[in-house]
Design a protein around this motif. Structure first.
Motif, short mmCIF file in Angstrom:
data_model
loop_
_atom_site.label_atom_id
_atom_site.label_comp_id
_atom_site.label_asym_id
_atom_site.label_seq_id
_atom_site.Cartn_x
_atom_site.Cartn_y
_atom_site.Cartn_z
N GLU A 1 -8.71 20.14 42.30
CA GLU A 1 -7.70 19.12 42.00
C GLU A 1 -8.14 17.73 42.45
OE1 GLU A 1 -3.87 20.21 43.55
OE2 GLU A 1 -4.00 22.22 42.70
N VAL A 2 -8.74 17.65 43.64
CA VAL A 2 -9.13 16.36 44.20
C VAL A 2 -10.39 15.79 43.55
CG1 VAL A 2 -9.93 15.21 46.31
CG2 VAL A 2 -8.01 16.80 46.41
N TYR A 3 -11.42 16.64 43.40
CA TYR A 3 -12.72 16.15 42.95
C TYR A 3 -13.05 16.47 41.49
CZ TYR A 3 -13.35 15.72 47.98
OH TYR A 3 -13.20 15.40 49.30
N GLY A 4 -12.28 17.33 40.87
CA GLY A 4 -12.56 17.70 39.49
C GLY A 4 -13.58 18.82 39.40
N PHE A 5 -14.05 19.06 38.18
CA PHE A 5 -14.95 20.18 37.94
C PHE A 5 -16.40 19.87 38.25
CE2 PHE A 5 -11.35 21.24 35.17
CZ PHE A 5 -11.11 22.52 35.63
N ARG A 6 -16.82 18.64 38.07
CA ARG A 6 -18.23 18.30 38.23
C ARG A 6 -18.38 17.16 39.23
NH1 ARG A 6 -21.31 20.86 35.07
NH2 ARG A 6 -23.05 19.48 34.65
N THR A 7 -19.01 17.49 40.34
CA THR A 7 -19.29 16.46 41.33
C THR A 7 -20.76 16.59 41.72
OG1 THR A 7 -18.66 17.91 43.17
CG2 THR A 7 -16.94 16.48 42.27
N PRO A 8 -21.39 15.49 42.04
CA PRO A 8 -22.79 15.56 42.45
C PRO A 8 -22.92 16.15 43.86
CG PRO A 8 -21.98 13.33 42.66
CD PRO A 8 -20.88 14.13 42.03
N GLY A 9 -24.01 16.84 44.09
CA GLY A 9 -24.29 17.36 45.43
C GLY A 9 -23.56 18.64 45.75
N PRO A 10 -23.46 18.95 47.04
CA PRO A 10 -22.85 20.20 47.46
C PRO A 10 -21.34 20.22 47.23
CG PRO A 10 -23.44 18.90 49.37
CD PRO A 10 -23.95 18.17 48.17
N LEU A 11 -20.79 21.40 47.26
CA LEU A 11 -19.36 21.60 47.12
C LEU A 11 -18.65 20.87 48.25
CD1 LEU A 11 -16.99 23.18 45.82
CD2 LEU A 11 -17.56 25.06 47.35
N ARG A 12 -17.65 20.05 47.89
CA ARG A 12 -16.88 19.30 48.89
C ARG A 12 -15.50 19.93 49.04
NH1 ARG A 12 -16.98 13.21 47.30
NH2 ARG A 12 -16.46 14.10 45.29
N ILE A 13 -15.09 20.09 50.30
CA ILE A 13 -13.80 20.71 50.61
C ILE A 13 -12.91 19.64 51.25
CG2 ILE A 13 -12.64 22.52 51.92
CD1 ILE A 13 -14.56 23.65 49.84
N PRO A 14 -11.75 19.35 50.62
CA PRO A 14 -10.86 18.30 51.13
C PRO A 14 -9.86 18.80 52.17
CG PRO A 14 -10.04 19.05 49.03
CD PRO A 14 -11.29 19.84 49.32
#
Length: 97
Positions: free
Chosen positions: A63-76
């Motif tokens: 929900e926060v970062y969307g489906f495609r973000t650069p780099g490692p998986l980010r956890i909010p």
């Protein structure tokens, strides 16, 4: 039937000094932290991806970062909350990376 969560793209340049830290087989690197506290890198077993509590974090990340973000998986979530969750999962699953 179970819901599937799309994980962000994890394609990144492995030669980058920041991301060149080896991740053991069966594990995955994640970045955790709220904007005001900065982010911290953790290496976790991929088995955590099936834990319902961790899946909620993945849904939040989607929900926060969307489906495609650069780099490692980010956890909010806060680092402290993530450390507590990680401790609970380690205690129950006896996994480590």
């Amino acid at each position: 039937m179970g819901r599937y969560i799309a994980l962000p793209s994890m394609d990144f340049d492995r030669r980058s000094s920041k991301q060149s830290k080896a991740v053991p087989k069966g594990c995955l690197a994640v970045k955790v932290g709220l904007e005001e506290e900065g982010q911290r890198r953790f290496v976790i077993p991929i088995t955590y991806l099936s834990d319902p509590r961790f899946r909620r974090l993945l849904e939040e990340a989607q929900e926060v970062y969307g489906f495609r973000t650069p780099g490692p998986l980010r956890i909010p979530c806060s680092v402290d909350d993530f450390l507590h969750l990680k401790w609970l999962m380690e205690r129950e699953h006896s996994h480590s990376c």
